[in-house]
Design a protein around this motif. Sequence first.
Motif, mmCIF file in Angstrom:
data_model
loop_
_atom_site.group_PDB
_atom_site.id
_atom_site.type_symbol
_atom_site.label_atom_id
_atom_site.label_comp_id
_atom_site.label_asym_id
_atom_site.label_seq_id
_atom_site.Cartn_x
_atom_site.Cartn_y
_atom_site.Cartn_z
ATOM 1 N N ALA A 1 28.564 -6.351 30.323
ATOM 2 C CA ALA A 1 28.083 -7.186 31.426
ATOM 3 C C ALA A 1 27.063 -6.474 32.305
ATOM 4 N N MET A 2 27.011 -5.139 32.262
ATOM 5 C CA MET A 2 26.092 -4.408 33.126
ATOM 6 C C MET A 2 24.919 -3.800 32.358
ATOM 7 N N GLU A 3 24.712 -4.229 31.106
ATOM 8 C CA GLU A 3 23.517 -3.783 30.386
ATOM 9 C C GLU A 3 22.278 -4.379 31.056
ATOM 10 N N PRO A 4 21.160 -3.699 31.084
ATOM 11 C CA PRO A 4 20.890 -2.380 30.500
ATOM 12 C C PRO A 4 21.178 -1.206 31.436
ATOM 13 N N THR A 5 21.687 -1.508 32.645
ATOM 14 C CA THR A 5 21.954 -0.430 33.598
ATOM 15 C C THR A 5 22.975 0.552 33.038
#
Length: 217
Positions: A22-26
Amino acid sequence: MVAGGGLAPRMLYRAATYSASAMEPTYSRGDLLLFRKGPAEVRRGDVVLVTMGPMDGGEDPGGPVVERAVAVGGDTIAYTPGASRLTLGGQPLEEPYVKDGEPTVGSPGPFSVTVPQGHVFLLGDNRGNSADSRYRLRTTPGGTVPVGQVLGVALSEKETVRTGFLFGSLIIVGLLALLASAVTGALWLVARRRRPPAVQGPVWGATAMEPAGPPHP
């Protein structure tokens, strides 16, 4: 989802291995994240480790998740179908961290939420694959989450490096102190073994030889 770790002092920080998308690309699967525990406040843009609770359909995420706080107490966050961006306080929200530059993808419908004080509105950076506040609009007040459910705020890369250096330094100092203590103890034992035995004087008593008296006439 995240898996807890023990790489940082538990009193101040929590380490976790990221295992979702859910936090891609971070963040990517397998990334090690460091969170500051018990934040007094959550700022707009903070990435947080949070317990969100069930979604509108009753499905429960099953544990802490990592999301981004895009709006805090007093903010109004909104989405209109067909718009290319969300709005914050009526102004287009700049979100350079969003995957593929698509901040509205995956939104199930329009919303306009004024975040209550002490709450945050959470979204994933991978909007097409994030079960965030958009899917809790009926379960909680506007899909928001109380700040009290935030378990930690992710440290920035610079903060992580600085904190890791500090903890590394403290560990080295502790090891040197233990080494110094061990060396001191060893030297004391060596000195004790080399100490000459104490010389005792004559013992006068029942078994001691009495001094000779004067000769008999």
